[in-house]
Design an enzyme around this catalytic site. Structure first.
Site, PDB file in Angstrom:
ATOM      1  N   GLU A  84       0.807  -1.228   0.000  1.00 30.31           N
ATOM      2  CA  GLU A  84       0.000   0.000   0.000  1.00 30.31           C
ATOM      3  C   GLU A  84       0.842   1.281   0.000  1.00 30.31           C
ATOM      4  OE1 GLU A  84      -3.952  -1.509   2.325  1.00 30.31           O
ATOM      5  OE2 GLU A  84      -2.211  -1.096   3.562  1.00 30.31           O
TER       6      GLU A  84
HETATM    7  C1  TNX Z   1      -4.448  -4.022   4.930  1.00 32.40           C
HETATM    8  S1  TNX Z   1      -2.921  -6.254   4.017  1.00 32.40           S
HETATM    9  C2  TNX Z   1      -3.145  -3.829   5.355  1.00 32.40           C
HETATM   10  C3  TNX Z   1      -2.911  -3.463   6.757  1.00 32.40           C
HETATM   11  C4  TNX Z   1      -4.173  -3.266   7.520  1.00 32.40           C
HETATM   12  C5  TNX Z   1      -5.166  -4.336   7.142  1.00 32.40           C
HETATM   13  C6  TNX Z   1      -6.430  -4.285   7.917  1.00 32.40           C
HETATM   14  C7  TNX Z   1      -1.799  -5.286   4.075  1.00 32.40           C
HETATM   15  C8  TNX Z   1      -0.588  -5.785   3.516  1.00 32.40           C
HETATM   16  N1  TNX Z   1      -2.027  -4.090   4.602  1.00 32.40           N
HETATM   17  O1  TNX Z   1      -2.104  -2.324   6.817  1.00 32.40           O
HETATM   18  O2  TNX Z   1      -3.897  -3.327   8.871  1.00 32.40           O
HETATM   19  O3  TNX Z   1      -5.458  -4.219   5.773  1.00 32.40           O
HETATM   20  O4  TNX Z   1      -7.250  -5.364   7.637  1.00 32.40           O
END
Ligand code: TNX
Length: 561
Positions: free
Chosen positions: A373
């Site tokens: 992300e």
């Molecule tokens: C996505 S999955 C994220 C996390 C969050 C999570 C909450 C991923 C690699 N990143 O930063 O905590 O969703 O469900």
């Protein structure tokens, strides 16, 4: 017959009738008592096949008898396998906690005919974590190729003891174990759970408790998510502000916390004792605000969302150098808004220092660089950064793991990719030769709520009921990706909505057992309708350990009362 005679005959008959009556009463009570014994002694005690083991072993054969564990039972270790000593001690501790008995441990050079006997074999077909347990009336023999196998066998033995055995040793239960033979080995070598200690901090004692919970189901990897926008949780000696400042809050504004390097080593030591590999993760180049708030030189203009923003005060300025502009700390739960300043030399000094210091105190083979992300990082910068990362991790003797987005960079067979959302990244990673860890959010995210009434958890990916968490196959999830492309599975527990062990347990139990079985057991031996019955039989164990589990109505829970 005179009257006297008649009376005598009458009283003899009466005596007889009374005797007969008592005789019948005795018979009836005997019947009731035996029925009671039958019901309460659970005939399953002498049936190894029906023992509700999770994860399910490769094969179980029963031979209908039982082994009785007694105070005088001894644990023997084959003198040719001294490395099994620690495991024997571990079993001794567990049995002591369960029964109050301190079994003696002895090293012997001939095969034992009685007690509990550990031996290591040179037969590599048993596999790294595989084991065999033969239980006869007098002997429990545990055979393994590597100590890890003996350790996994101990977890099986624990599940064969009566459910209440680990919490209330004073009770006078008989410690019977059904006889027969178990042959077992895992399907996947990487069977992980992730704990996010960044969104909410969990103490060393809590992490140890977490290890105790997962190890019972043969999980062998603990992935620690050690940094994120809301907090930096591990001491880096060359960058002290990361924890002094970046570690002092968490989601919701609590006081946060961090592990000193000594405390981290203590976690590692405890994990090693439990045959668990710790995978440390420092999430970069996104999810990095706690570092940007601690060192302004790493910041290239990240804007902290207003909700959850913690304004810097005079005290902050005393800690920080004041020359460059740090961000504010953040206690909200938004994602994808922070990035490292990738054009600056100091950023790479920072990255190198962090990876070097953590790698030096991490005995396991992996270093997780996050990589997810990074929505405000320019694509070119991102790719360059991940490539550079790969080299730094390698130079520190570790294998790099990253979340699936790293498939956009030049990754190869030296890198592991963790799938969580988009099939296209998993496919790209696979084409580049990178093995996969499967953590599909819709199935394997432990932070997803069970249903719309769940008090904890998020639901952006799905509501994940206990059956849904169990019913998927890592090897058929994505077209073109099969078992040989997969290192294993991992269930991540993000902690935005949970801050203590009670809440951790609620999201973990009972889904954890299903993930453990997906990682360990053969796909062809897995079936929800059969599994749910085995799972239901774990309720008395959860209850006796006071585990706060979600009592899904899709599982036929057995009552311990
Ligand atoms: C996505 S999955 C994220 C996390 C969050 C999570 C909450 C991923 C690699 N990143 O930063 O905590 O969703 O469900």
């Amino acid at each position: 017959m005179n009257r006297q005679d008649t009376r005598t005959v009458e009283s003899v008959r009466q005596i007889f009738t009374t005797f007969n009556f008592e005789f019948y009463m005795m018979k009836i009570s005997l019947f009731v008592v035996s029925a009671f014994i039958l019901v309460n002694c659970k005939p399953s005690v002498s049936d190894l096949v029906s023992a509700p083991l999770i994860p399910k072993p490769i094969s179980i054969v029963s031979d209908g008898d039982f082994f009785m564990l007694e105070e005088s039972t001894e644990i023997f270790i084959d003198s040719g396998s001294p490395s099994l000593n620690a495991i024997a001690q571990n079993l001794q501790k567990k049995i002591k906690a369960a029964t109050g008995f301190t079994l003696k441990i002895k090293i012997i050079s001939t095969k034992s005919e009685t007690g509990i006997y550990f031996t290591q074999s040179t037969d590599a077909s048993l596999s790294e974590e595989g084991y065999q347990i033969s239980i006869s009336e007098d002997l429990i023999a545990i055979r393994c190729y590597k100590p890890a196998g003996a350790f996994r066998a101990v977890q099986t033995i624990r599940q064969l003891l009566p459910p209440s055995s680990e919490s209330n040793p004073k009770q006078s239960l008989s410690w019977k174990m059904p006889t027969g033979k178990i042959i077992d080995a895992p399907s996947y070598s990487y069977r992980g759970v992730m704990l996010d200690v960044a969104r909410h901090f969990f103490s060393v004692a809590e992490v140890k408790q977490f290890i105790d919970l997962i190890v019972a189901y043969k999980i062998n990897v603990l992935h620690l998510h050690l940094s994120d926008d809301q907090g930096w949780r591990i001491e880096i000696k060359s960058w002290p502000n990361l924890t002094l400042h970046g570690g002092k809050t968490e989601v919701g504004g609590g006081k946060g916390g961090f592990y000193t390097q000594e405390q981290y080593k203590e976690i590692i030591r405890y994990a090693q004792e439990n045959f668990i590999t710790v995978v440390p993760e420092i999430d970069m180049p996104g999810h990095i605000n706690s570092a940007l708030a601690s060192y302004g030189e790493l910041n290239s203009g990240t804007i902290v969302p207003t909700e959850g923003r913690v304004a810097n005060d005079a005290n902050t300025n005393k800690i920080l150098d004041g020359k460059t502009k740090p961000t504010e700390l953040y206690t909200g739960i938004r994602v994808g808004w922070s990035t490292l300043h990738l054009e600056k030399k100091s950023t790479f000094r920072f990255v190198e220092d962090v990876i070097r210091e953590i790698s030096a105190i991490t005995p396991g083979p992996y270093f997780h660089i996050g990589g997810d992300e990074a929505q405000v990082t320019k694509k070119n910068d991102y790719v360059k950064f991940i490539n550079r990362f790969r080299e730094i991790v390698k130079a520190n003797g570790k294998k790099m793991i990253g979340w699936e987005e790293i498939a956009q960079a030049d990754i190869n067979e030296e890198v592991i990719t963790q799938h969580w959302n988009a099939a296209k990244y998993a496919i790209a990673a696979n084409e580049k030769g990178s093995k996969l860890i499967m953590s599909p959010a819709k199935k394997a995210y432990l932070d997803m709520s069970y249903n719309s009434t769940s008090k904890f958890g998020l639901h952006w990916a799905a509501y994940i009921e206990v059956d849904s968490a169990y019913q998927w196959n890592p090897a058929t999830l994505i077209d073109g990706i099969s078992k040989e492309n997969i290192l294993g599975i991992e269930a991540p527990l993000w902690s935005e909505t949970i801050s203590n062990m009670d809440e951790v347990e609620y999201l973990l139990f009972p889904r954890l057992l299903g993930y453990a079985e997906i990682g360990w057991s053969k796909q062809e031996n897995r079936n929800w309708n059969e599994y749910k019955i085995r799972l239901g039989k774990h309720a008395p164990q959860f209850e006796s350990q006071r585990i706060n589990f979600y009592k899904s109505n899709r599982v036929p829970w057995v009552s311990s009362k």
